[in-house]
Design a protein around this motif. Sequence first.
Motif, PDB file in Angstrom:
ATOM      1  N   PRO A 213     -66.951  69.485   0.893  1.00  0.00           N
ATOM      2  CA  PRO A 213     -66.827  68.669   2.112  1.00  0.00           C
ATOM      3  C   PRO A 213     -67.708  67.424   2.020  1.00  0.00           C
ATOM      4  N   ILE A 214     -67.175  66.304   2.444  1.00  0.00           N
ATOM      5  CA  ILE A 214     -67.907  65.036   2.470  1.00  0.00           C
ATOM      6  C   ILE A 214     -68.292  64.758   3.913  1.00  0.00           C
ATOM      7  N   THR A 242     -58.898  56.971   5.118  1.00  0.00           N
ATOM      8  CA  THR A 242     -58.449  57.298   6.470  1.00  0.00           C
ATOM      9  C   THR A 242     -59.302  56.517   7.467  1.00  0.00           C
ATOM     10  N   PRO A 243     -58.988  56.584   8.757  1.00  0.00           N
ATOM     11  CA  PRO A 243     -59.830  55.896   9.742  1.00  0.00           C
ATOM     12  C   PRO A 243     -61.287  56.352   9.751  1.00  0.00           C
ATOM     13  N   VAL A 244     -61.577  57.534   9.189  1.00  0.00           N
ATOM     14  CA  VAL A 244     -62.965  58.020   9.186  1.00  0.00           C
ATOM     15  C   VAL A 244     -63.571  58.079   7.790  1.00  0.00           C
ATOM     16  N   PHE A 245     -62.794  57.789   6.749  1.00  0.00           N
ATOM     17  CA  PHE A 245     -63.290  57.951   5.387  1.00  0.00           C
ATOM     18  C   PHE A 245     -62.937  56.748   4.528  1.00  0.00           C
ATOM     19  N   SER A 246     -63.969  56.172   3.908  1.00  0.00           N
ATOM     20  CA  SER A 246     -63.783  55.076   2.962  1.00  0.00           C
ATOM     21  C   SER A 246     -64.699  55.324   1.776  1.00  0.00           C
ATOM     22  N   LYS A 247     -64.106  55.449   0.579  1.00  0.00           N
ATOM     23  CA  LYS A 247     -64.900  55.758  -0.613  1.00  0.00           C
ATOM     24  C   LYS A 247     -65.943  54.681  -0.895  1.00  0.00           C
ATOM     25  N   GLY A 292     -66.125  58.739  -6.857  1.00  0.00           N
ATOM     26  CA  GLY A 292     -65.079  58.344  -7.784  1.00  0.00           C
ATOM     27  C   GLY A 292     -64.811  56.858  -7.803  1.00  0.00           C
ATOM     28  N   THR A 293     -65.758  56.069  -7.358  1.00  0.00           N
ATOM     29  CA  THR A 293     -65.597  54.620  -7.345  1.00  0.00           C
ATOM     30  C   THR A 293     -66.903  53.969  -7.753  1.00  0.00           C
TER      31      THR A 293
END
Length: 693
Positions: A213-214, A242-247, A292-293
């Motif tokens: 989990p992140i 997603t609206p709540v997750f940005s790598k 991963g970025t």
Amino acid sequence: MAIPQSFIQELLSRTDVVDIVGRYVQLKKGGANFMGLCPFHGEKSPSFSVSPAKQFYHCFGCGKNGNAISFLMDHAGMTFVEAVKDLAQQYGLQVPEDDVSPQDRARAAQVREQQATLTSVLEKAAVAYAKQLKISPRAVDYFKGRGLSGDIAKTFGLGYAPEGWRSLASIFADYNDPLLVDSGLVITGEPGEENQAGEAKRYDRFRDRVMFPIRNVKGECIGFGGRVLGDDKPKYLNSPETPVFSKGRELYGLFEARTALREHGFALVTEGYMDVVALAQLGFANTVATLGTACTADHIQKLFRFTDAVVFSFDGDSAGRRAARKALEAALPFASDVRSVKFLFLPAEHDPDSYIRAHGQEGFASMVKQAVPLSRFMIEAASDACDMSTAEGRAHMASNARVLWSLLPDGALKRQLLAEIADQVQIDSRELLQLWQPAAPYKNGQRHNNFNPSASGKSFKAGTKNAAPADRTPQPEAPDYSYAYGPAGDDADYNNSEPDSYGSNDAHGSGSPSNTTFKPSDGQFSNRFPSKKGSASGAYSSYGDRASAARPRRIAGRILSASREDRVLRALLTESQAWDKLNHDEHALLSGLPAPHGPLFIWLESQLHEHGPQPWAALREGLREHAHENYALNQLAQIPEGIESDWSEVRSILDQLSRLARQVEMQDLALRANTDPAALARYRELAALQKSS
């Protein structure tokens, strides 16, 4: 957005700091206050006090103190605005947004509601995956094979996504709920792949994978990373944007590492989930990972909210070097004189997880100590593939270095690196700078450059109005106005130039808990700073006296010398980006000053978090309706024309204020040193600092 001071006051009046702190720290009642282990430094006996009467926390060990807003900023890594909005949401208040249209306000509310809904969906999935792990021998064996314990699995919420295309259908009543797609948990098929009922195919994104989990800095689940148990590809799979997750903005393990970052004094940045979890179990809980970025500026900025030192760990192969180069470029704009950035290159056959298992905790710690400083790595990166034995190779290196060097913020580090690069390419530093920054056009008879190493080094932005171009005869230096900034004297014989309200119960005056420390002798909070009128015995002044001593003074219509606090305020209002030159302790020191200075420094920090560095014209607009607007305007009006801020003077003032704060803390500790070993140890630590400073 500028949040009215009246709203901040109302919010803090409704907030229970014991409740807010108690969500992160286990507190026990002790007399009138609550006590617990300090979350900002490692300790075995509780010295962290939370006062429900004062709505204030204070640690007698490390000196951290503040209110509910500052706690969320320091412990959860929120910006000022984020902390205010988080508290307002908890207590059912609407943050004023007078400069926002009703349509934009409605859209913002819709986005917040969607984000809250998505995190609840993801949290539900995380709980389900954790339960599946307990009944999946293959997944348990995988984690055991990597040396992980049940405790560390619980800390990070590790789980398992079972085989099967629609396992989540047993968790969510409506598998067709659009939220499952919006959260990234479910994938819908392409057009033309409908089932017999004409519905789009839907299936779980994560199948037969161990799950990581992140979480964001508030501890909310915002996404997942999944690893296959075998050798299938892709080995790792992340949640989509997603609206709540940005790598590009999130770091795995940052929520779990918050306390350890302060204990270790630095953040260790790796490239994998398993590195974070394994290192946490083996003594390096201050580890985080990119998702991963490549490392981004957002990653760096987020880390520097928690620590002033970052160590990047990369494999020693070519791919690791390329990743390190990207991290270098992202870190350079944040590499101020008070921050440390280093690069750790492990042998090509190792990642952090394998290295620490092969060489032990001490072996890995030794490698961390040998990490390459940013300055050295920048020069190595610039000279890569350049034949430094030839003029052509040195010229190529200079061209590479110019791009990197220009990213650095102005300061001592930037100036030293200019000299080092000049030595490498065998050119005088002035000539090199002239090549990099050709003379700008004249304006009003003056030449304007962004940087000039021949200047005195006193200003935040050297080489502006009064700096001489390198290719011209130096102009006479500006008059020395240092006499105007001498130490403030006794107030008794002077008429104050500001209303008496600055020393009274204003927004952050004598009633503000953020300007106090706890005095053990009488169980009351008292002023943090010694009185200018007091004797060497360390008598304390009231807030009114302290604020009065800080005000500008007039005699026969002439403004007398400004106080130390005034001089720092003037410098930071005219060069707001200089706030990043200061470390966390100095930020806390300035923000904790009595009104009007403390509230103005808190406001300035919130402006930087919201908008970044701004010129005075923009800051002036943000100051409107601030409780101490007039005081700030008065200070700016007293700066003589053509005079720039003197950074060396500001640094000296900050050192003086730090020594004063330590003296006050030492006086408090001395009262308890005979009976409290922790107080005695802290007293000796501060005494050593005083002696060395």
